[in-house]
Design an enzyme around this catalytic site. Structure first.
Site, mmCIF file in Angstrom:
data_model
loop_
_atom_site.group_PDB
_atom_site.id
_atom_site.type_symbol
_atom_site.label_atom_id
_atom_site.label_comp_id
_atom_site.label_asym_id
_atom_site.label_seq_id
_atom_site.Cartn_x
_atom_site.Cartn_y
_atom_site.Cartn_z
ATOM 1 N N ASP A 12 19.769 -19.107 -54.110
ATOM 2 C CA ASP A 12 20.468 -18.465 -55.234
ATOM 3 C C ASP A 12 21.950 -18.241 -54.963
ATOM 4 O O ASP A 12 22.549 -17.280 -55.456
ATOM 5 C CB ASP A 12 19.810 -17.120 -55.600
ATOM 6 N N LYS A 15 24.497 -22.856 -56.008
ATOM 7 C CA LYS A 15 24.678 -24.275 -55.688
ATOM 8 C C LYS A 15 24.675 -25.143 -56.945
ATOM 9 O O LYS A 15 25.330 -26.167 -56.997
ATOM 10 C CB LYS A 15 23.545 -24.766 -54.769
ATOM 11 N N GLY A 39 15.705 -23.005 -58.730
ATOM 12 C CA GLY A 39 16.161 -22.807 -60.100
ATOM 13 C C GLY A 39 17.671 -22.878 -60.103
ATOM 14 O O GLY A 39 18.343 -21.930 -59.722
ATOM 15 N N HIS A 40 18.202 -24.044 -60.460
ATOM 16 C CA HIS A 40 19.657 -24.222 -60.411
ATOM 17 C C HIS A 40 20.247 -23.986 -61.795
ATOM 18 O O HIS A 40 19.902 -24.677 -62.749
ATOM 19 C CB HIS A 40 19.994 -25.629 -59.911
ATOM 20 N N GLN A 219 17.099 -24.081 -52.187
ATOM 21 C CA GLN A 219 16.866 -22.870 -51.379
ATOM 22 C C GLN A 219 18.069 -22.658 -50.446
ATOM 23 O O GLN A 219 19.132 -23.194 -50.715
ATOM 24 C CB GLN A 219 15.555 -22.946 -50.599
HETATM 25 P P1 IMP Z 1 7.998 -20.728 -52.083
HETATM 26 O O1 IMP Z 1 9.110 -21.673 -51.784
HETATM 27 O O2 IMP Z 1 7.641 -20.654 -53.540
HETATM 28 O O3 IMP Z 1 6.808 -20.984 -51.209
HETATM 29 O O4 IMP Z 1 8.495 -19.240 -51.707
HETATM 30 C C1 IMP Z 1 8.788 -18.851 -50.378
HETATM 31 C C2 IMP Z 1 9.978 -17.910 -50.334
HETATM 32 O O5 IMP Z 1 11.149 -18.634 -50.681
HETATM 33 C C3 IMP Z 1 9.912 -16.743 -51.306
HETATM 34 O O6 IMP Z 1 10.570 -15.627 -50.729
HETATM 35 C C4 IMP Z 1 10.705 -17.239 -52.505
HETATM 36 O O7 IMP Z 1 11.230 -16.182 -53.278
HETATM 37 C C5 IMP Z 1 11.798 -18.008 -51.787
HETATM 38 N N1 IMP Z 1 12.376 -19.090 -52.598
HETATM 39 C C6 IMP Z 1 11.861 -20.310 -52.827
HETATM 40 N N2 IMP Z 1 12.710 -21.042 -53.573
HETATM 41 C C7 IMP Z 1 13.774 -20.279 -53.798
HETATM 42 C C8 IMP Z 1 15.014 -20.505 -54.478
HETATM 43 O O8 IMP Z 1 15.300 -21.587 -55.009
HETATM 44 N N3 IMP Z 1 15.882 -19.443 -54.495
HETATM 45 C C9 IMP Z 1 15.612 -18.290 -53.860
HETATM 46 N N4 IMP Z 1 14.492 -18.039 -53.213
HETATM 47 C C10 IMP Z 1 13.578 -19.025 -53.179
#
Ligand code: IMP
Length: 420
Positions: A12, A15, A39-40, A219
């Site tokens: 977040d 990017k 989520g971009h 991420q």
């Molecule tokens: P997962 O990727 O859905 O398995 O989530 C694992 C961890 O990564 C959690 O804390 C999510 O909130 C975090 N996470 C996954 N993708 C994103 C992203 O694009 N932005 C921020 N946090 C993310």
């Protein structure tokens, strides 16, 4: 020239805006990790999009968007996004999907619920962990399987049989029907079938032709499966260190490596966060920064800028420059704190611990800088920034030993200051 855009914090960082800006000049844009957990936020000609899987290149006709083998792809989400972008553009973006990228299937989300990782880790509940686990366990289904319906169905039969044995009598599992699933998948994937192929070859060819290639990270560094705050991480490699393996190009010679960091820190999901700001100020920052997840709508936890985490991210990404986003959100604060070290067991350290148990025992050591009152949203040049904002940026750059190339002062594409 090749450019990479990578997150330096817990995701977040903004990017999406940076890649959308840079994609304008790119021949090919490559997403290399994660899936619809990302989520971009992109504002394209005044229309706001939250993209989850389609790389930013899709907004520019003539630019090829690649979904590389390091990703896990949910075809349904991809189709929705692709159709929405196509309607917005009035044409269909060209994409290439790596034949060896794994698919997220309905049972992956189901497994996440059954196992409770959604709750325990605070995942996005998009089936990311189970899909990467199937890849490593060699029971995954890959994009290339969509091209061979019989093979797809046979693999689904094997996988679903294993699931039924592992979760006997669980209604959601008992109801899984491989034949139906195969038919539905091929139906939803129909527009993409001609696009499934040798993504690594396409990336290699573009690089060797010297074209503008943009790599879009998802991420952030601190969510990296190996070097992040394990187990409160995602299931892929999110750093520049992991990029070559995720695209299948051993030495992509990426000259411009942009590490994107928010002017403060946020985190969604569980896990330690030493520079977290509680109480009213934390909530104020959350409101001022609109800190709610693009994928899940969850409120993001807010904190001060954390140089310990950022130094760790610099080591793993070797950025040639930083992009500092959301600087405008800090306007109106009398003072701004920056976490320059942690204190653990009475000792000060600037090393980011890899164990969350250690990280949760760390308390922040802050340096306090002067804030500024001026609104920054309309500033377009470094000289237009107040002295205190320039000092803040200079402090970050000096501490990290990396120049700042881009400063973002609003979500719109033109709310951007170029510094290099
Ligand atoms: P997962 O990727 O859905 O398995 O989530 C694992 C961890 O990564 C959690 O804390 C999510 O909130 C975090 N996470 C996954 N993708 C994103 C992203 O694009 N932005 C921020 N946090 C993310």
């Amino acid at each position: 020239m090749a450019t990479a855009v990578l997150g330096m914090q817990w995701g977040d960082e903004g990017k999406g805006k940076i890649t959308h800006l840079l994609a304008r000049d790119a021949a090919i844009v490559v997403r290399f990790n994660g899936g619809p957990n990302a989520g971009h936020t992109v504002i394209d000609r005044g229309v706001k999009f939250g993209t989850h899987q389609v790389p930013a290149g899709a907004f520019y006709p003539g630019t090829v968007s690649v979904l590389a083998s390091g990703m896990v792809i949910d075809i349904r989400v991809l189709r929705e996004e692709y159709d929405a972008i196509s309607a917005h553009l009035g044409s269909r973006p060209e994409i290439i999907i790596a034949e060896n990228a794994h698919l997220i299937l309905p049972y992956h989300r189901l497994l996440e619920e059954l196992e409770g990782s959604g709750k325990a880790i605070g995942t996005t509940r998009r089936g990311i962990g189970p899909a990467y686990r199937d890849r490593a366990a060699r029971v995954g289904i890959r994009a290339g399987d969509l091209l061979a319906p019989d093979r797809l169905q046979a693999r689904l039969e094997q996988r679903i049989d294993l699931l039924k044995r592992a979760w006997p009598g669980v209604p959601g599992v008992s109801a899984l029907d491989p034949e139906k699933m195969a038919t539905e998948l091929i139906d939803v994937a129909a527009p993409f079938l001609p696009s499934i192929g040798d993504a690594a070859g396409a990336i290699r060819a573009a690089l060797s032709r010297g074209e503008e290639v943009l790599f879009e990270g998802a991420q952030g560094t601190l969510l990296d499966v190996d070097f992040g705050t394990y187990p409160y991480v995602t299931s892929s490699s999110t750093t520049f260190a992991g990029l070559p393996g995720a695209i299948g190009v051993p030495n992509p010679r990426i000259e411009r490596r942009i590490g994107v960091a928010k002017a403060y820190t946020t985190r969604v999901g569980a896990g330690p966060f030493p520079a977290e700001i509680g109480g009213e100020l934390g909530e104020k920052l959350q409101k001022m920064g609109g800190e709610f997840g693009v994928t899940t709508g969850r409120p993001r936890r807010c904190g001060w800028l954390d140089l310990v985490g950022l130094r760790h991210a610099v080591a793993l990404n070797d950025p040639t420059e930083l992009a500092i986003t959301k600087l405008d959100v800090l306007s109106g604060l009398d003072e701004i704190k920056v976490c320059r070290a942690y204190r653990i067991d009475g000792e000060e350290t600037i090393r980011f611990p890899l164990s969350v148990e250690d990280l949760s025992r760390c308390t922040p050591v802050y340096t306090t800088l002067t804030g500024w009152g001026e609104e920054l949203r309309s500033v377009r040049s470094p000289d237009g920034l107040p002295r205190a904002a320039r000092d803040y940026l200079e402090f970050i750059s000096d501490e990290l030993g990396v120049p700042i190339g881009i400063v973002s002062v609003g979500p719109e594409p033109d709310a951007t200051i170029s510094l290099l």
